[in-house]
Design a protein around this motif. Structure first.
Motif, PDB file in Angstrom:
ATOM      1  N   ILE A  49       0.863  -1.181   0.000  1.00  0.00           N
ATOM      2  CA  ILE A  49       0.000   0.000   0.000  1.00  0.00           C
ATOM      3  C   ILE A  49       0.898   1.229   0.000  1.00  0.00           C
ATOM      4  O   ILE A  49       1.640   1.452   0.956  1.00  0.00           O
ATOM      5  CB  ILE A  49      -0.917   0.022   1.234  1.00  0.00           C
ATOM      6  N   PRO A  50       0.868   2.038  -1.050  1.00  0.00           N
ATOM      7  CA  PRO A  50       1.736   3.224  -1.095  1.00  0.00           C
ATOM      8  C   PRO A  50       1.398   4.189   0.028  1.00  0.00           C
ATOM      9  O   PRO A  50       0.232   4.303   0.431  1.00  0.00           O
ATOM     10  CB  PRO A  50       1.422   3.842  -2.470  1.00  0.00           C
ATOM     11  N   PRO A  51       2.380   4.892   0.556  1.00  0.00           N
ATOM     12  CA  PRO A  51       2.094   5.877   1.603  1.00  0.00           C
ATOM     13  C   PRO A  51       1.295   7.049   1.048  1.00  0.00           C
ATOM     14  O   PRO A  51       1.243   7.268  -0.164  1.00  0.00           O
ATOM     15  CB  PRO A  51       3.501   6.325   2.043  1.00  0.00           C
ATOM     16  N   LYS A  52       0.683   7.795   1.952  1.00  0.00           N
ATOM     17  CA  LYS A  52      -0.113   8.946   1.545  1.00  0.00           C
ATOM     18  C   LYS A  52       0.739   9.913   0.738  1.00  0.00           C
ATOM     19  O   LYS A  52       1.842  10.280   1.159  1.00  0.00           O
ATOM     20  CB  LYS A  52      -0.683   9.654   2.774  1.00  0.00           C
ATOM     21  N   PRO A  53       0.279  10.333  -0.427  1.00  0.00           N
ATOM     22  CA  PRO A  53       1.099  11.182  -1.294  1.00  0.00           C
ATOM     23  C   PRO A  53       1.213  12.606  -0.757  1.00  0.00           C
ATOM     24  O   PRO A  53       0.376  13.059   0.033  1.00  0.00           O
ATOM     25  CB  PRO A  53       0.349  11.152  -2.629  1.00  0.00           C
ATOM     26  N   PRO A  54       2.218  13.339  -1.210  1.00  0.00           N
ATOM     27  CA  PRO A  54       2.415  14.706  -0.725  1.00  0.00           C
ATOM     28  C   PRO A  54       1.585  15.742  -1.458  1.00  0.00           C
ATOM     29  O   PRO A  54       1.493  16.874  -1.016  1.00  0.00           O
ATOM     30  CB  PRO A  54       3.906  14.944  -0.979  1.00  0.00           C
ATOM     31  N   ALA A  55       0.994  15.376  -2.592  1.00  0.00           N
ATOM     32  CA  ALA A  55       0.303  16.359  -3.417  1.00  0.00           C
ATOM     33  C   ALA A  55      -1.016  15.799  -3.926  1.00  0.00           C
ATOM     34  O   ALA A  55      -1.360  14.640  -3.683  1.00  0.00           O
ATOM     35  CB  ALA A  55       1.196  16.773  -4.589  1.00  0.00           C
ATOM     36  N   TYR A  56      -1.763  16.614  -4.636  1.00  0.00           N
ATOM     37  CA  TYR A  56      -3.018  16.179  -5.246  1.00  0.00           C
ATOM     38  C   TYR A  56      -2.759  15.418  -6.541  1.00  0.00           C
ATOM     39  O   TYR A  56      -3.422  14.436  -6.836  1.00  0.00           O
ATOM     40  CB  TYR A  56      -3.915  17.388  -5.536  1.00  0.00           C
ATOM     41  N   GLY A 248       6.154  25.015   7.291  1.00  0.00           N
ATOM     42  CA  GLY A 248       5.187  23.993   6.898  1.00  0.00           C
ATOM     43  C   GLY A 248       5.396  22.693   7.609  1.00  0.00           C
ATOM     44  O   GLY A 248       4.614  21.771   7.492  1.00  0.00           O
ATOM     45  N   GLY A 249       6.522  22.572   8.320  1.00  0.00           N
ATOM     46  CA  GLY A 249       6.763  21.367   9.104  1.00  0.00           C
ATOM     47  C   GLY A 249       7.015  20.137   8.277  1.00  0.00           C
ATOM     48  O   GLY A 249       6.904  19.026   8.740  1.00  0.00           O
ATOM     49  N   SER A 250       7.361  20.304   7.015  1.00  0.00           N
ATOM     50  CA  SER A 250       7.551  19.129   6.166  1.00  0.00           C
ATOM     51  C   SER A 250       8.821  19.277   5.378  1.00  0.00           C
ATOM     52  O   SER A 250       9.070  20.285   4.747  1.00  0.00           O
ATOM     53  CB  SER A 250       6.369  18.962   5.197  1.00  0.00           C
ATOM     54  N   SER A 251       9.652  18.253   5.406  1.00  0.00           N
ATOM     55  CA  SER A 251      10.876  18.246   4.620  1.00  0.00           C
ATOM     56  C   SER A 251      10.975  17.002   3.795  1.00  0.00           C
ATOM     57  O   SER A 251      12.034  16.637   3.324  1.00  0.00           O
ATOM     58  CB  SER A 251      12.098  18.347   5.555  1.00  0.00           C
ATOM     59  N   SER A 252       9.844  16.298   3.624  1.00  0.00           N
ATOM     60  CA  SER A 252       9.855  15.051   2.883  1.00  0.00           C
ATOM     61  C   SER A 252       9.985  15.319   1.411  1.00  0.00           C
ATOM     62  O   SER A 252       9.536  16.327   0.890  1.00  0.00           O
ATOM     63  CB  SER A 252       8.571  14.263   3.158  1.00  0.00           C
ATOM     64  N   SER A 257       6.822  13.625 -10.229  1.00  0.00           N
ATOM     65  CA  SER A 257       7.039  14.902 -10.868  1.00  0.00           C
ATOM     66  C   SER A 257       6.104  15.969 -10.337  1.00  0.00           C
ATOM     67  O   SER A 257       6.018  17.049 -10.877  1.00  0.00           O
ATOM     68  CB  SER A 257       6.838  14.767 -12.386  1.00  0.00           C
ATOM     69  N   SER A 258       5.374  15.644  -9.242  1.00  0.00           N
ATOM     70  CA  SER A 258       4.534  16.661  -8.635  1.00  0.00           C
ATOM     71  C   SER A 258       5.380  17.761  -8.027  1.00  0.00           C
ATOM     72  O   SER A 258       4.945  18.884  -7.887  1.00  0.00           O
ATOM     73  CB  SER A 258       3.625  16.034  -7.567  1.00  0.00           C
ATOM     74  N   GLY A 259       6.622  17.420  -7.642  1.00  0.00           N
ATOM     75  CA  GLY A 259       7.568  18.424  -7.207  1.00  0.00           C
ATOM     76  C   GLY A 259       7.176  19.075  -5.909  1.00  0.00           C
ATOM     77  O   GLY A 259       6.404  18.563  -5.132  1.00  0.00           O
ATOM     78  N   GLY A 264       0.111  21.352  -0.974  1.00  0.00           N
ATOM     79  CA  GLY A 264       0.263  19.963  -0.585  1.00  0.00           C
ATOM     80  C   GLY A 264      -1.053  19.364  -0.127  1.00  0.00           C
ATOM     81  O   GLY A 264      -1.974  20.075   0.281  1.00  0.00           O
ATOM     82  N   PHE A 265      -1.129  18.039  -0.181  1.00  0.00           N
ATOM     83  CA  PHE A 265      -2.349  17.325   0.201  1.00  0.00           C
ATOM     84  C   PHE A 265      -2.255  16.805   1.622  1.00  0.00           C
ATOM     85  O   PHE A 265      -1.208  16.349   2.067  1.00  0.00           O
ATOM     86  CB  PHE A 265      -2.588  16.156  -0.752  1.00  0.00           C
TER      87      PHE A 265
END
Length: 281
Positions: A49-56, A248-252, A257-259, A264-265
């Protein structure tokens, strides 16, 4: 006399057999446990199961240009701001499961919690390039405006011909436009995505106590700086204080190619029950 002898022999044989089975029982149970563990591990390893994506818009298959991916991502983020509906796109090279595409994508969408918890208004367009399969998963709250027949029409009559021609960007964009058209008007948004609201709550949740704590930290840093002979200055003429605020508390990072550098989602707690449809090309 002969019958009695045979009875004794048979009784001894049965007794020896029962004793042998009792002796072998621990080994049989151990072997059964080992086999069941091995098969369970193989079954678990068969699906990822892929992890939750960072974008839409998430192009893990690298079939869309970065510029197009950014534009589509912003379109989906703005759609959530206007309607509260969360629509995601995820393009992978292949499925990592032994299940069919409908069951597999439902489990993925459920784990990502796409859509608002109280409205369950999420939808995800999944594409598996090497498997040549796609599926639109529809949350409970959108099944009325995006029924299975509409989802199938979108994948079969609009996306599929473009995919067959190798136009993945065009197929995905047309699919997105049709999904948004179908579900627009079902709900109204409040002008912010789930991620933006969570950031706003985090920044506004400091209150007086948070201000006092920050003031103490600032004064302590200034005092330590004076003892060491001065501050460290930024180009804005003020003391440089490193903190995670505003970052934003995110450095992942993501290989898609969503870049980065745009909306972010963040899942809102939505759920899925198997609504939707898909096609192969």
């Amino acid at each position: 006399m002969r019958n009695r002898s045979w009875s004794l022999v048979l009784g001894a044989s049965l007794g020896f057999g029962a004793w042998g089975l009792e002796l072998l029982r621990p080994f049989v149970l151990a072997a059964a446990l080992i086999f069941s563990t091995v098969f369970a591990d193989r079954a678990a390893a068969a699906e990822v199961i892929p992890p939750k994506p960072p974008a839409y818009f998430n192009d893990y298959a690298n079939v869309v240009s970065k510029e197009k991916a950014q534009a589509l991502n912003e379109k989906l983020a703005q759609f959530e701001r206007e309607t509260s509906n969360q629509v995601l796109v995820a393009a992978f090279r292949k499925m990592e499961t032994d299940s069919d595409v409908a069951d597999y994508t439902r489990r993925i969408a459920q784990s990502w919690k796409v859509g608002q918890a109280e409205k369950r208004n999420g939808a995800v367009l999944f594409v598996f390039i090497d498997d040549r399969k796609m599926f639109i998963q529809v949350g409970y709250g959108l099944e009325g405006t995006l029924p299975d027949v509409t989802a199938f029409d979108i994948t079969e009559r609009h996306i599929k011909p473009r995919f067959r021609a190798g136009d993945y960007a065009g197929g995905l964009e047309e699919g997105i436009d049709l999904i948004l058209k179908a579900i627009r008007g079902e709900y109204k948004g409040d002008g912010a995505t789930v991620q933006e609201k969570s950031r706003s709550n985090a920044s506004s949740g400091c209150g007086p106590l948070g201000f006092i704590v920050m003031l103490i930290i600032i004064l302590t840093i200034i005092r330590l700086g004076r003892r060491r002979g001065g501050y460290g200055y930024t180009g804005f003429g003020g003391p440089f204080i490193s903190s995670g605020w505003g970052s934003g508390g995110s450095s992942s990072s993501s290989s898609s190619s969503s870049g980065g550098g745009f909306s972010g989602f963040s899942g809102g707690g939505g759920s899925f029950g198997g609504g939707g449809a898909g096609s192969s090309w």
